[in-house]
Motif scaffolding. Structure first.
Motif, PDB file in Angstrom:
ATOM      1  N   GLY A   1       0.842  -1.178   0.000  1.00 49.87           N
ATOM      2  CA  GLY A   1       0.000   0.000   0.000  1.00 49.87           C
ATOM      3  C   GLY A   1       0.885   1.239   0.000  1.00 49.87           C
TER       4      GLY A   1
ATOM      5  N   GLY B   1       0.545   4.153   1.460  1.00 48.08           N
ATOM      6  CA  GLY B   1       0.701   4.867   2.725  1.00 48.08           C
ATOM      7  C   GLY B   1       0.306   6.329   2.658  1.00 48.08           C
ATOM      8  N   GLN B   2      -0.077   6.819   1.483  1.00 46.61           N
ATOM      9  CA  GLN B   2      -0.340   8.248   1.313  1.00 46.61           C
ATOM     10  C   GLN B   2      -1.776   8.546   0.902  1.00 46.61           C
ATOM     11  N   CYS B   3      -2.397   7.629   0.171  1.00 51.31           N
ATOM     12  CA  CYS B   3      -3.722   7.919  -0.387  1.00 51.31           C
ATOM     13  C   CYS B   3      -4.748   7.992   0.760  1.00 51.31           C
TER      14      CYS B   3
ATOM     15  N   CYS C   1      -5.304   4.693   2.602  1.00 53.54           N
ATOM     16  CA  CYS C   1      -4.149   4.304   3.420  1.00 53.54           C
ATOM     17  C   CYS C   1      -4.094   5.137   4.700  1.00 53.54           C
TER      18      CYS C   1
END
Ligand SMILES: [Zn+2]
Length: 341
Positions: free
Chosen positions: A66, A68-70, A73
């Protein structure tokens, strides 16, 4: 979702298993019931969290993880993702009750908020009472579309055979002690008291570890800001920055360089005025954000590329303090202010 230690680097002994899982996720062939098992302390929860992260993210990175920013996430990391339902004992040491399974199964039937589907997380799966396990069978057998149920257990033999047979087994292996030691050292966890047996359960050491990650990052951020502003010379800064934990330091440096470059580009494109703007960024402390909007991205970009080279040198026998020092010496010439509008 329990992300017990999100800032740790990936355990290398997970990689072969992860490669299979990443492939299954990529080709959309992940079983609906995933039973993540293995001895205590090998990082099963960590592996299972990685799977969930990849399943829920629509902008996965090349490793299959993943991003980690969207938005999804971020919700998962903040423990507020609407499509994750957890089934855990109400009290530590108690069994998971049949009523809990019923409401868990009902939640899984609800329409998910995101198109990536729902996740049911059961831990520890061996704590399902016999009636609870029976009640779960129907959901495991015919899960709602796009729903994945992740069961985590130390004792797969304690699970009902019917639960086991309806789930796909993912066995996380223990590391060899040398690998575990290197990984723990790289993450700043003291291994001096650990014998070979303890090293085969490195996550137990992580849970006990007294490493203060936020304090480390605060110091690194201050050092980086001072080095860019020329308030301290490269040798002093490098002496501190080259101290362990090396892997965490590199991970931090990589993320900071990337975030600063992104902000420098944005500032140059939109003509942000450094004198008037204090950008608020999730990925940068204010001190570094203030510096970043003043940077000329064309000049700063090559330094970011050097950060990546430095990470490669960390795997060689090069004198680490000298490597870090040379990186920070070259920072000076890279830090040119962009012309403000
Ligand atoms: Zn994502």
């Amino acid at each position: 979702m329990s992300e017990s230690a999100p800032e740790l680097t990936s355990p290398p002994w997970h990689e072969p298993l992860w490669a299979h899982m990443a492939q299954a996720i990529e080709t959309d062939r992940v079983a609906h019931g995933l039973l993540v098992c293995g001895p205590p302390g090998v990082g099963k929860r960590r592996f299972a969290s990685r799977v969930v992260a990849a399943l829920l993210c629509r902008e996965r990175v090349p490793s299959g993880d993943g991003c980690g920013q969207c938005p999804t996430c971020r919700q998962r990391i903040a423990d507020t993702h609407p499509d994750i339902s957890r089934l855990v004992p109400e009290e530590r040491g108690k069994l998971i009750k049949v009523e809990q399974v019923r409401s868990f199964s009902q939640r899984l039937q609800l329409t998910p908020q995101y198109s990536t589907g729902r996740i049911g997380w059961i831990e520890p799966a061996e704590d399902l009472s016999a009636s609870a396990a029976n009640s779960l069978l129907k959901t495991l057998e015919e899960p709602p579309p796009d729903c994945h149920i992740v069961l985590v257990t130390d004792r797969v033999s304690a699970l009902m055979a019917t639960v086991r047979s309806r789930s796909q087994l993912w066995r996380v292996p223990p590391p060899d002690p040398d690998t575990a030691q290197r990984w723990l050292d790289g993450n700043g966890i003291d291994t001096s008291q650990l014998d070979a047996d303890s090293l085969r359960a490195p996550f137990a050491a992580v849970e006990r570890g007294d490493r203060d990650y936020p304090a480390l990052v605060e110091n690194w951020d201050a050092d980086l800001a001072n080095a860019i502003r020329g308030r301290e010379d490269a040798a002093n800064v490098s002496e501190r920055l080259s101290a362990p934990p090396r892997d965490l330091f590199l991970d931090w440096l990589y993320r900071r360089a990337g975030a600063m470059l992104a902000l420098a580009l944005e500032a140059a494109e939109t003509g942000m005025d450094p004198a008037e703007t204090t950008p608020e960024r999730r990925d940068l402390p204010e001190s570094l954000a203030r510096i970043a909007i003043r940077l000329d991205p064309v000049v700063f970009q090559p330094w970011c590329a050097r950060v990546a080279d430095t990470a490669r040198l960390a795997r060689t026998n090069a004198d680490w303090q000298l490597v870090v020092e040379s990186l920070f010496l070259s920072l000076k010439s890279c830090v040119k202010r962009r012309r403000t509008p």
